[in-house]
Design a protein around this motif. Sequence first.
Motif, PDB file in Angstrom:
ATOM      1  N   PHE A 226       0.827  -1.200   0.000  1.00 42.54           N
ATOM      2  CA  PHE A 226       0.000   0.000   0.000  1.00 42.54           C
ATOM      3  C   PHE A 226       0.869   1.260   0.000  1.00 42.54           C
ATOM      4  O   PHE A 226       0.558   2.230  -0.699  1.00 42.54           O
ATOM      5  CB  PHE A 226      -0.927   0.005   1.218  1.00 42.54           C
ATOM      6  N   SER A 227       1.939   1.246   0.762  1.00 39.42           N
ATOM      7  CA  SER A 227       2.823   2.413   0.805  1.00 39.42           C
ATOM      8  C   SER A 227       3.457   2.656  -0.559  1.00 39.42           C
ATOM      9  O   SER A 227       3.580   3.801  -1.002  1.00 39.42           O
ATOM     10  CB  SER A 227       3.908   2.208   1.866  1.00 39.42           C
ATOM     11  N   ARG A 228       3.853   1.592  -1.230  1.00 36.00           N
ATOM     12  CA  ARG A 228       4.443   1.736  -2.561  1.00 36.00           C
ATOM     13  C   ARG A 228       3.418   2.297  -3.539  1.00 36.00           C
ATOM     14  O   ARG A 228       3.738   3.160  -4.375  1.00 36.00           O
ATOM     15  CB  ARG A 228       4.979   0.380  -3.045  1.00 36.00           C
ATOM     16  N   ALA A 229       2.171   1.828  -3.435  1.00 34.15           N
ATOM     17  CA  ALA A 229       1.115   2.365  -4.300  1.00 34.15           C
ATOM     18  C   ALA A 229       0.918   3.859  -4.043  1.00 34.15           C
ATOM     19  O   ALA A 229       0.728   4.643  -4.985  1.00 34.15           O
ATOM     20  CB  ALA A 229      -0.186   1.616  -4.055  1.00 34.15           C
ATOM     21  N   GLY A 230       0.968   4.258  -2.771  1.00 30.54           N
ATOM     22  CA  GLY A 230       0.839   5.677  -2.441  1.00 30.54           C
ATOM     23  C   GLY A 230       1.959   6.498  -3.042  1.00 30.54           C
ATOM     24  O   GLY A 230       1.724   7.587  -3.588  1.00 30.54           O
TER      25      GLY A 230
END
Length: 292
Positions: free
Chosen positions: A265-269
Amino acid sequence: MKVAFVGAGAMGLPMARLVLRRHPVTVFDPDSARTAQLAAEGARAVGSAALAARGAEAVVVMVATPAQLERALFGDDGVHAGIAAGATVILMSSVGIDCVAEAGRRLEALGARVVDAPVTGGAVRAATGELTVLAGAAPGVLDRVRPVLDLVASRIAHCGDRVGDGQAVKLVNQLLCSVHLAAAGEALQFARTLGLDPAQVLATIESGAASSFMLSDRGPRMLDTGTPPVLSAIDIFVKDSSLVLAAAREAGAVTPLTEQAAALFSRAGRQGLGRNDDSSVIRMFQNAAQNP
């Protein structure tokens, strides 16, 4: 019962709409377009959380982050400036145990009663009144606001007598939701990579042992070739999975699957998807397949 809603976003707006059918509702949200929708249906829209809380017997707070909760409750025009002694504040945000416990102490010092009441079920069930409320409060305090909660939830689970007990159960819930969401995206992209029709695979497996709410609810949006409407943003899972990991570290729990999901999720953000619908997490697997 006079009810105030502070926060009328993807969750708060449909919940307020359901409560408005039975009780007078005053609503505040920084986005006046949201409150205008409710005003057109009979709610009273006001310009601050303090004005919303004034005269209310129950104040529902539904915001997204700890910082937003702090501003909504204790900012210059926050709930604290309008709440009456004896009123009940229903904290429905998912912001972690310590955050809500501290907010509860501060509100109780003002003479308010507090119910810790995060929900699960997403925007779909918020619209139908079929949420599950995870309540942390003394039974007598919870009973005072059941007439409100019964309008937005099909189940009210009493998770404990302490403000914060509801948040603790919600963290367990979000651990599972985080992992299930990531797994759903991985599985559907795996089906595509195998040369299968992922929509057909979804229809086949969602009624079997591999089913989950996240697969059935997010799966069709993951396969949407357009841009799906934002019912729950990836940023929400960045926040929630981070809360789970923080609580796990403090408790000494081992959560390797959540760590992987949180990293995803952090990478997607970081790639600019944070405000997209959380079903867009499948793009991370699509990108990896295209750029091995």
